[in-house]
Design an enzyme around this catalytic site. Structure first.
Site, mmCIF file in Angstrom:
data_model
loop_
_atom_site.group_PDB
_atom_site.id
_atom_site.type_symbol
_atom_site.label_atom_id
_atom_site.label_comp_id
_atom_site.label_asym_id
_atom_site.label_seq_id
_atom_site.Cartn_x
_atom_site.Cartn_y
_atom_site.Cartn_z
ATOM 1 N N GLU A 47 0.836 -1.207 0.000
ATOM 2 C CA GLU A 47 0.000 0.000 0.000
ATOM 3 C C GLU A 47 0.864 1.248 0.000
ATOM 4 O O GLU A 47 0.610 2.207 -0.719
ATOM 5 C CB GLU A 47 -0.904 0.032 1.249
ATOM 6 C CG GLU A 47 -1.898 -1.104 1.362
ATOM 7 C CD GLU A 47 -1.344 -2.305 2.132
ATOM 8 O OE1 GLU A 47 -0.155 -2.634 1.954
ATOM 9 O OE2 GLU A 47 -2.110 -2.925 2.888
ATOM 10 N N CYS A 79 -0.637 0.520 7.757
ATOM 11 C CA CYS A 79 -0.976 0.906 6.382
ATOM 12 C C CYS A 79 -2.321 1.615 6.352
ATOM 13 O O CYS A 79 -2.569 2.431 5.474
ATOM 14 C CB CYS A 79 -1.031 -0.325 5.490
ATOM 15 S SG CYS A 79 0.612 -0.865 5.020
#
Ligand SMILES: NC(=O)c1ccc[n+]([C@@H]2O[C@H](COP(=O)([O-])OP(=O)(O)OC[C@H]3O[C@@H](n4cnc5c(N)ncnc54)[C@H](OP(=O)(O)O)[C@@H]3O)[C@@H](O)[C@H]2O)c1
Length: 355
Positions: A47, A79
């Site tokens: 990500e 994340c």
């Protein structure tokens, strides 16, 4: 999501004990603005890499992730925080992360910050991609894949024990690719004695940790002159044996760099063997025979996946049958595979399925 899964797969051999993860960021106009996939050594998550590529263009866009983003402090900051900070409007995930530290919390965190969350897109494909990681987390035991090379009449060696080579070059190349997907490879003492195998990953492809070569050897018959012992300093060798094993033999093998693991059952309790491998951070095991080891794993119902490489030759007579033990009484009792896939490698045929 298909692209995110494709990216995730690029981490093959380079993420264990973490999962394979891929991410695609799509901007507000529907264009791809960032892509990323995870590699353990690179530390940064898929990500974050995709968001870095996207920059400002992530704002108001959609992040497609093959696995739920984590929301706790691990080797990297959460994340979910990175996605929230980048102001993505929507996160589309394939599956939840079964890791108890994540398991729904990542989604909750995103929703709490006003990010729309959708999950379950290409879920089956994503679960298959991370089958080893998911199985190991759910059961506390490594994922077990049984692989054998057999003749048309279902034999894995001649009556003299000769097994080299039943399959051709193309099938053997494929087997090395398979070895690369696994943390460990395991065989029984019979195979080590008869074949003196090396059992290394010779795929030539990158892998993060060396393939651990595991031997079930209750009587500790492996000798320091064997290929396994002689190469133990180059690639790890773990011998599962009895607590009563001869200390002189233990010392001689340890001198070669072999790791001796004494099990109360001497390796006969395969559940305990697998739990012990899990404690050594092994998430997946490729069992490559022989007949007795294969039969014991099947009988203990510890095999998840099976691959037979069938070669167009007939050994006949008293040649070694592929799977030892007492076997099924009726066809009804046979071990049956589902989700079967068939692939050809030269003259040989690979049949793979799940139990
Ligand atoms: N074509 C192929 O894919 C392939 C692959 C591998 C091997 N092979 C062939 O298969 C033959 C060897 O097969 P095999 O059945 O004799 O030997 P094996 O399955 O490799 O080894 C069996 C031995 O492992 C030890 N062992 C320890 N814990 C065990 C457990 N939980 N379950 C089962 N065994 C355990 C036992 O040794 P002790 O009795 O000494 O305690 C047992 O006799 C060789 O000829 C080899 O060439 C073919």
């Amino acid at each position: 999501m298909a692209r995110a899964l494709e990216l995730a797969a690029r981490g093959c051999g380079q993420v264990s004990p973490s999962p394979l993860v891929g991410c695609v960021i799509v901007g507000r106009g529907g264009e791809v603005v960032g892509e990323g996939f995870y590699l353990y050594e690179r530390v940064k998550h898929a990500e974050v890499l995709a968001l870095e590529q996207a920059g400002e263009r992530a704002r108001g866009g959609t992040a497609y992730v093959s696995l739920e983003p984590h929301s706790h402090e691990g080797r990297t900051p959460p994340c979910s925080d990175a996605l929230i900070r980048a102001r993505v409007a929507r996160v589309v995930a394939a599956i939840e992360d079964p890791n108890p530290l994540v398991n729904g919390r990542g989604f909750e965190h995103l929703r709490g910050a006003g990010v729309e969350v959708l999950k379950g897109v290409l879920a089956c494909e994503a679960a298959r991609l991370n089958e080893k990681y998911i199985h190991a987390l759910r059961t506390g035991r490594p994922f077990v894949h049984l692989k054998l090379a057999a003749s048309l009449d279902g034999r894995i060696a001649t009556r003299t024990g000769d097994a080299r080579w039943i399959t051709g070059e193309e099938a053997r190349v494929r087997v090395h690719q398979l070895r690369r997907e696994y943390d460990a490879i395991l065989v029984g003492a019979g195979t080590a004695t008869k074949d003196d195998p090396l059992l290394t990953d010779r795929s030539g492809l990158a892998r993060r940790r060396p393939l651990v070569r595991v031997l079930l050897d209750e009587r500790l018959s492996l000798t320091p002159a064997s290929k396994l012992a002689r190469t133990a300093r180059e690639a790890p060798v773990m011998v599962i044996t009895a607590a009563t094993a001869d200390p002189t033999r233990v010392a001689a093998l340890e001198e070669c760099g072999v790791q001796i693991v004494a099990e109360a059952s001497g390796g006969r309790n395969l559940r305990a063997v697998l739990e012990s491998l899990a404690r050594h951070s092994i998430q997946s095991v490729l069992v490559e025979g022989g007949a007795n080891a294969a039969g014991a794993f099947l009988r203990a119902e510890l095999v998840n996946k099976v691959s037979f490489f069938v070669a167009p030759l007939i050994l006949g007579g008293d040649a070694v049958g592929a799977v030892g033990g007492v076997g099924a009484l009726t066809i009804e009792e046979a071990v049956k595979l589902r989700d079967v896939e068939i692939e050809r490698h030269g003259h040989d045929v690979e049949i793979t399925g799940y139990i």
